[in-house]
Design a protein around this motif. Structure first.
Motif, mmCIF file in Angstrom:
data_model
loop_
_atom_site.group_PDB
_atom_site.id
_atom_site.type_symbol
_atom_site.label_atom_id
_atom_site.label_comp_id
_atom_site.label_asym_id
_atom_site.label_seq_id
_atom_site.Cartn_x
_atom_site.Cartn_y
_atom_site.Cartn_z
ATOM 1 N N LEU A 196 -6.634 4.359 14.281
ATOM 2 C CA LEU A 196 -5.978 4.766 13.043
ATOM 3 C C LEU A 196 -6.439 3.973 11.820
ATOM 4 O O LEU A 196 -6.840 4.568 10.806
ATOM 5 N N ILE A 197 -6.368 2.652 11.882
ATOM 6 C CA ILE A 197 -6.785 1.857 10.723
ATOM 7 C C ILE A 197 -8.290 1.969 10.497
ATOM 8 O O ILE A 197 -8.734 2.222 9.362
ATOM 9 N N PRO A 198 -9.138 1.806 11.529
ATOM 10 C CA PRO A 198 -10.587 1.933 11.291
ATOM 11 C C PRO A 198 -11.002 3.312 10.787
ATOM 12 O O PRO A 198 -11.951 3.429 10.010
ATOM 13 N N GLY A 199 -10.282 4.354 11.219
ATOM 14 C CA GLY A 199 -10.700 5.706 10.889
ATOM 15 C C GLY A 199 -10.010 6.325 9.703
ATOM 16 O O GLY A 199 -10.191 7.523 9.439
ATOM 17 N N SER A 200 -9.213 5.557 8.965
ATOM 18 C CA SER A 200 -8.453 6.107 7.841
ATOM 19 C C SER A 200 -8.783 5.374 6.552
ATOM 20 O O SER A 200 -9.164 4.196 6.558
ATOM 21 N N LYS A 201 -8.601 6.068 5.452
ATOM 22 C CA LYS A 201 -8.715 5.440 4.150
ATOM 23 C C LYS A 201 -7.645 4.370 4.018
ATOM 24 O O LYS A 201 -6.537 4.517 4.532
ATOM 25 N N ARG A 202 -7.987 3.263 3.362
ATOM 26 C CA ARG A 202 -7.028 2.160 3.204
ATOM 27 C C ARG A 202 -5.759 2.646 2.518
ATOM 28 O O ARG A 202 -5.805 3.352 1.510
ATOM 29 N N LYS A 203 -4.624 2.272 3.105
ATOM 30 C CA LYS A 203 -3.329 2.662 2.541
ATOM 31 C C LYS A 203 -2.753 1.515 1.716
ATOM 32 O O LYS A 203 -3.135 0.353 1.896
ATOM 33 N N PRO A 204 -1.812 1.806 0.807
ATOM 34 C CA PRO A 204 -1.254 0.762 -0.069
ATOM 35 C C PRO A 204 -0.224 -0.100 0.653
ATOM 36 O O PRO A 204 0.952 -0.160 0.275
ATOM 37 N N ILE A 205 -0.668 -0.771 1.719
ATOM 38 C CA ILE A 205 0.224 -1.584 2.553
ATOM 39 C C ILE A 205 -0.230 -3.038 2.508
ATOM 40 O O ILE A 205 -1.410 -3.341 2.684
ATOM 41 N N ARG A 206 0.721 -3.927 2.280
ATOM 42 C CA ARG A 206 0.474 -5.367 2.327
ATOM 43 C C ARG A 206 1.201 -5.889 3.557
ATOM 44 O O ARG A 206 2.400 -5.657 3.726
ATOM 45 N N ASP A 241 4.679 6.598 1.135
ATOM 46 C CA ASP A 241 5.455 7.040 -0.018
ATOM 47 C C ASP A 241 6.809 6.343 -0.086
ATOM 48 O O ASP A 241 7.489 6.380 -1.114
ATOM 49 N N LEU A 242 7.200 5.677 1.023
ATOM 50 C CA LEU A 242 8.491 4.997 1.088
ATOM 51 C C LEU A 242 8.374 3.478 1.141
ATOM 52 O O LEU A 242 9.253 2.774 0.633
ATOM 53 N N TYR A 243 7.324 2.946 1.791
ATOM 54 C CA TYR A 243 7.210 1.493 2.016
ATOM 55 C C TYR A 243 5.773 1.024 1.828
ATOM 56 O O TYR A 243 4.840 1.649 2.334
ATOM 57 N N HIS A 244 5.643 -0.120 1.136
ATOM 58 C CA HIS A 244 4.326 -0.721 0.928
ATOM 59 C C HIS A 244 4.201 -2.121 1.509
ATOM 60 O O HIS A 244 3.095 -2.656 1.544
ATOM 61 N N ARG A 245 5.296 -2.730 1.968
ATOM 62 C CA ARG A 245 5.270 -4.143 2.360
ATOM 63 C C ARG A 245 5.830 -4.294 3.779
ATOM 64 O O ARG A 245 6.900 -3.746 4.081
ATOM 65 N N VAL A 246 5.105 -5.049 4.626
ATOM 66 C CA VAL A 246 5.440 -5.120 6.052
ATOM 67 C C VAL A 246 5.324 -6.560 6.534
ATOM 68 O O VAL A 246 4.359 -7.265 6.210
ATOM 69 N N LEU A 247 6.295 -6.985 7.357
ATOM 70 C CA LEU A 247 6.319 -8.343 7.914
ATOM 71 C C LEU A 247 6.624 -8.237 9.404
ATOM 72 O O LEU A 247 7.650 -7.669 9.781
ATOM 73 N N THR A 248 5.746 -8.773 10.271
ATOM 74 C CA THR A 248 5.959 -8.626 11.713
ATOM 75 C C THR A 248 5.745 -9.934 12.473
ATOM 76 O O THR A 248 4.825 -10.697 12.169
#
Length: 376
Positions: free
Chosen positions: A290-300, A256-263
């Motif tokens: 977490l990622i395999p077991g969750s619905k895709r989130k709006p994260i790029r 709800d706060l962040y959709h874009r990530v750079l690491t």
């Protein structure tokens, strides 16, 4: 996964220096440094299939998927400009005495911890205690920002990121990126389990994002005289090492706060402390459950790892401290869930390798901000 051996010199990083401090009795007797990390082959069986780019090239900012770059890493022009000509930086200091989220802890110097004898994936720390801190916050404001308007922004970890400010200074002026504010937040000191930095960056929860939202961003707006967007699509997070895992943690627990990530060299390994039974393997849980077991989130997500990145640099023998394997596994599960992501495997590169960052940061920023439409 198979690992290819081969010892080469590496560039040391604060995370590595702290992690190399190990103990044989609950956090008291330092252990001798470990050998240099092996060089991993990007074509190792079990690693993701990746496109090998010509030496010196970087991927297209519009391309999803996995890429191999190097072995040389020429800097991008946008990261080498000596002065900021299209913006300015405002700095201020925050104190632990004023924080409701992080009143401050520290681990005694020269100590680390020992694995729980009943569970090698669990670290026992007896030398962490309350301690005050101060942190610096640096804010880049481009000249193109219109006072009073609501601006996109990117939040970075581990203090003033001059390279980020320099890249934005050029890219915004070239209209390759939207007008945005950049906020570099210093950590609360120390590193890894038992430290304030470790508590902030490695904890699998929404707490750090909430700290930024409620204590840092209001100060940024006041000190830099800017207005920050509340649209999560106009907000990005960024970091290297544990700061990288923190960047994804912020977006994962608060989409709800962040959709874009750079690491860079994200610490997607088992480094959380204190222990949490809901995420017993820390950030390793991202690709494990977490990622395999969750619905895709709006994260790029844009992420990078080096072929000489960290490999099991502490006393825990839990098979969850290989940074290359962790990032490879991240790429695999992100692809399976059909996320928009770009994964760069850098040949001839160490942990949060500065040369790689200077080469890739402009393209990474362009990739992360693909599809953003500013509010009118």
């Amino acid at each position: 996964m198979n690992r290819r051996s081969g010892i080469e010199a590496i560039r040391f990083h604060p995370c590595l220096i702290a992690c190399l401090i190990a103990s044989t009795a609950f956090g008291q007797t330092p252990q001798s440094p470990r050998p240099a990390f092996p060089t991993r082959n990007p074509h190792t069986p079990g690693y993701v299939a990746a496109t090998q780019l010509p030496d010196g090239a970087v991927p297209s900012p519009t391309a999803d998927g996995n890429f191999i770059i190097g072995p040389t890493h020429p800097p991008a022009p946008e990261t080498t400009t000596p002065d900021l000509t299209n913006g300015s930086v405002v700095e201020f200091t925050m104190s632990s005495a004023d924080s409701k989220y992080y009143p401050g802890i520290a681990r005694d110097k020269g100590t680390f911890g020992t694995p729980d004898p009943t569970d090698p994936a669990k670290l026992v720390i007896t030398t962490s205690h309350p301690a005050p801190y101060t942190r610096n916050v640096a804010v880049y404001v481009p000249k193109a920002y219109v006072p009073g308007s609501e601006a996109a922004f990117i939040v970075g970890a581990d203090g003033t990121d001059r390279m980020l400010f320099t890249a934005l200074d050029g890219l915004i002026a070239e209209q390759k990126l939207p007008v945005m504010i950049a906020i570099s937040i210093g950590n609360g000191s120390g590193d890894a389990q038992g430290s304030e930095r470790g508590l902030e960056y490695d904890t699998m929860s929404g707490r750090y994002a909430e700290f930024v939202e409620n204590e840092v961003l209001p100060r940024v707006e006041t000190e830099a005289h800017v207005k920050l967007t509340h649209n999560p699509d106009g907000r990005a997070t960024m970091g290297g090492s544990s700061g990288g895992s923190c960047a994804l943690i912020m977006a994962w627990y608060h989409p709800d706060l962040y959709h874009r990530v750079l690491t860079y060299s994200g610490t997607y390994v088992n480094q959380q402390w204190p222990y949490d039974a809901s995420t017993p393997h820390g950030a390793w849980e991202f690709h494990e459950h977490l990622i395999p077991g969750s619905k895709r989130k709006p994260i790029r997500l844009w992420m990078e790892v080096g072929d000489r990145d960290l490999f099991n640099p502490n006393v825990m023998r839990d098979n969850m401290h290989d940074w290359v394997e962790a990032n490879e596994r991240m790429a695999k599960v992100l692809a399976a869930k059909k996320y928009h992501y770009q994964f760069v495997f850098a040949v001839n590169a160490g942990h949060v390798d500065r040369a790689v960052k200077a080469q890739t940061l402009p393209e990474a920023l362009e990739y992360v901000w693909q599809g953003y439409k500013p509010s009118r």
